[in-house]
Write an enzyme that holds these catalytic residues in place. Structure first.
Site, mmCIF file in Angstrom:
data_model
loop_
_atom_site.group_PDB
_atom_site.id
_atom_site.type_symbol
_atom_site.label_atom_id
_atom_site.label_comp_id
_atom_site.label_asym_id
_atom_site.label_seq_id
_atom_site.Cartn_x
_atom_site.Cartn_y
_atom_site.Cartn_z
ATOM 1 N N ASP A 106 54.113 -10.185 34.692
ATOM 2 C CA ASP A 106 54.683 -8.838 34.774
ATOM 3 C C ASP A 106 53.541 -7.877 35.134
ATOM 4 O O ASP A 106 53.246 -7.684 36.308
ATOM 5 C CB ASP A 106 55.326 -8.540 33.414
ATOM 6 C CG ASP A 106 56.110 -7.250 33.381
ATOM 7 O OD1 ASP A 106 56.616 -6.827 34.423
ATOM 8 O OD2 ASP A 106 56.233 -6.652 32.291
ATOM 9 N N PHE A 155 64.297 -6.428 33.776
ATOM 10 C CA PHE A 155 63.948 -7.253 32.626
ATOM 11 C C PHE A 155 64.854 -8.476 32.612
ATOM 12 O O PHE A 155 66.078 -8.352 32.608
ATOM 13 C CB PHE A 155 64.082 -6.472 31.320
ATOM 14 C CG PHE A 155 63.318 -7.122 30.216
ATOM 15 C CD1 PHE A 155 61.961 -6.889 30.073
ATOM 16 C CD2 PHE A 155 63.937 -8.000 29.350
ATOM 17 C CE1 PHE A 155 61.231 -7.527 29.068
ATOM 18 C CE2 PHE A 155 63.223 -8.635 28.347
ATOM 19 C CZ PHE A 155 61.865 -8.394 28.210
HETATM 20 P P1 IMP Z 1 52.346 -9.191 31.261
HETATM 21 O O1 IMP Z 1 51.122 -9.264 30.412
HETATM 22 O O2 IMP Z 1 52.838 -7.769 31.355
HETATM 23 O O3 IMP Z 1 52.182 -9.834 32.621
HETATM 24 O O4 IMP Z 1 53.513 -9.910 30.501
HETATM 25 C C1 IMP Z 1 53.535 -11.256 30.305
HETATM 26 C C2 IMP Z 1 54.499 -11.657 29.223
HETATM 27 O O5 IMP Z 1 55.446 -10.623 28.876
HETATM 28 C C3 IMP Z 1 55.318 -12.808 29.696
HETATM 29 O O6 IMP Z 1 54.674 -14.031 29.447
HETATM 30 C C4 IMP Z 1 56.604 -12.635 28.919
HETATM 31 O O7 IMP Z 1 56.501 -13.268 27.674
HETATM 32 C C5 IMP Z 1 56.742 -11.134 28.727
HETATM 33 N N1 IMP Z 1 57.630 -10.539 29.756
HETATM 34 C C6 IMP Z 1 57.286 -9.772 30.801
HETATM 35 N N2 IMP Z 1 58.348 -9.413 31.537
HETATM 36 C C7 IMP Z 1 59.408 -9.989 30.939
HETATM 37 C C8 IMP Z 1 60.833 -10.039 31.244
HETATM 38 O O8 IMP Z 1 61.343 -9.481 32.216
HETATM 39 N N3 IMP Z 1 61.590 -10.756 30.373
HETATM 40 C C9 IMP Z 1 61.099 -11.406 29.300
HETATM 41 N N4 IMP Z 1 59.792 -11.406 28.995
HETATM 42 C C10 IMP Z 1 58.953 -10.700 29.801
#
Ligand code: IMP
Length: 179
Positions: A106, A155
Site C-alpha cells: 500500500d 480498501f
Molecule cells: P503499507 O505499509 O501501507 O504498504 O501496508 C502494508 C500492510 O497494510 C499490508 O500488508 C496489509 O496488511 C495492510 N493493508 C494495506 N492496504 C490494505 C487493504 O486494502 N486491505 C487490507 N489490508 C491492507
C-alpha cells in the site's frame, strides 16, 4: 460460499479462479528464475497466509517456509505508519535465497522495513513477491520482483486480507462497498 452474509458489503474484484490462475503464473516464473536452487519462502503474517499457501504449491523448488508476523495497521483502514514485529523468524536465513511473500503493498512502508530487516540477517538474496499493489498510495518506493495485480485505490479484503480482522476467509478479493 452458499451463505452469502458478505454480499451486501463486499464487491468482487478478483474471483478465486482469477487469483489461482495468476498464482500459478507467479509460481512458474519463480520456479524458472531460481533454477532449482533452494528457496526460503517468507510468509508475512497475517495477511499473506492464504497467498503463501497457494503460491508454495505452485513453486517446483526445494522450499522452506518461514513466517514473520508484522502489524502496521490498527483496527481500521488507516495505516498507523509504525511497523511492529509480532513474530520473529524461527530460524536463521543467512546465506539463503529469501523470497518475501506480501499480501498487499500500500504505502510501501511495511515492505521497506521488512526488506531492511531481512537484509540484516545476511541472506544470499532478498526478493519480493506481492499479490497486490496500490500505486496511488505509495509513500516509499520498494521494488516488487513478482506482482499479482495492480489495483485502484480501494480498501480490499478477502483471500487473507482483513478489515478489523474480518473477511480473511473469503475465497475471493473484494472491496468494501460504500454504505
Ligand atoms: P503499507 O505499509 O501501507 O504498504 O501496508 C502494508 C500492510 O497494510 C499490508 O500488508 C496489509 O496488511 C495492510 N493493508 C494495506 N492496504 C490494505 C487493504 O486494502 N486491505 C487490507 N489490508 C491492507
Amino acid at each position: 460460499m452458499p451463505n452469502a452474509w458478505y454480499r451486501e458489503k463486499i464487491k468482487t474484484l478478483y474471483s478465486p479462479e482469477q487469483i489461482q490462475a495468476r498464482v500459478r503464473e507467479l509460481g512458474a516464473e519463480i520456479t524458472r528464475d531460481y533454477r532449482g536452487k533452494p528457496l526460503v519462502l517468507l510468509c508475512v503474517l497475517k495477511g499473506s497466509f492464504m497467498f503463501a499457501a497457494d503460491l508454495a504449491r505452485c513453486i517446483d523448488l526445494p522450499l522452506r517456509v518461514e513466517f514473520l508476523g508484522v502489524q502496521s495497521y490498527g483496527d481500521d483502514t488507516m495505516s498507523s505508519g509504525v511497523v511492529q514485529i509480532t513474530l520473529d523468524l524461527a530460524r536463521p536465513v543467512d546465506g539463503e535465497e529469501v523470497l518475501i511473500v506480501e499480501d498487499i503493498v500500500d504505502t510501501g512502508l511495511t515492505l521497506d522495513y521488512l526488506v531492511h530487516q531481512v537484509q540484516t540477517r545476511g541472506p544470499a538474496s532478498v526478493k519480493v513477491c506481492a499479490l497486490l499493489h496500490k500505486p496511488a498510495r505509495t509513500k516509499k518506493k520498494v521494488s516488487i520482483d513478482y506482482l499479482g495485480f495492480t489495483i485502484p485505490n480501494k480498501f480490499v479484503v478477502g483471500y487473507g486480507l482483513d478489515v478489523a480482522q474480518r473477511y480473511r476467509n473469503l475465497p475471493f478479493i473484494g472491496h468494501v462497498a460504500q454504505p
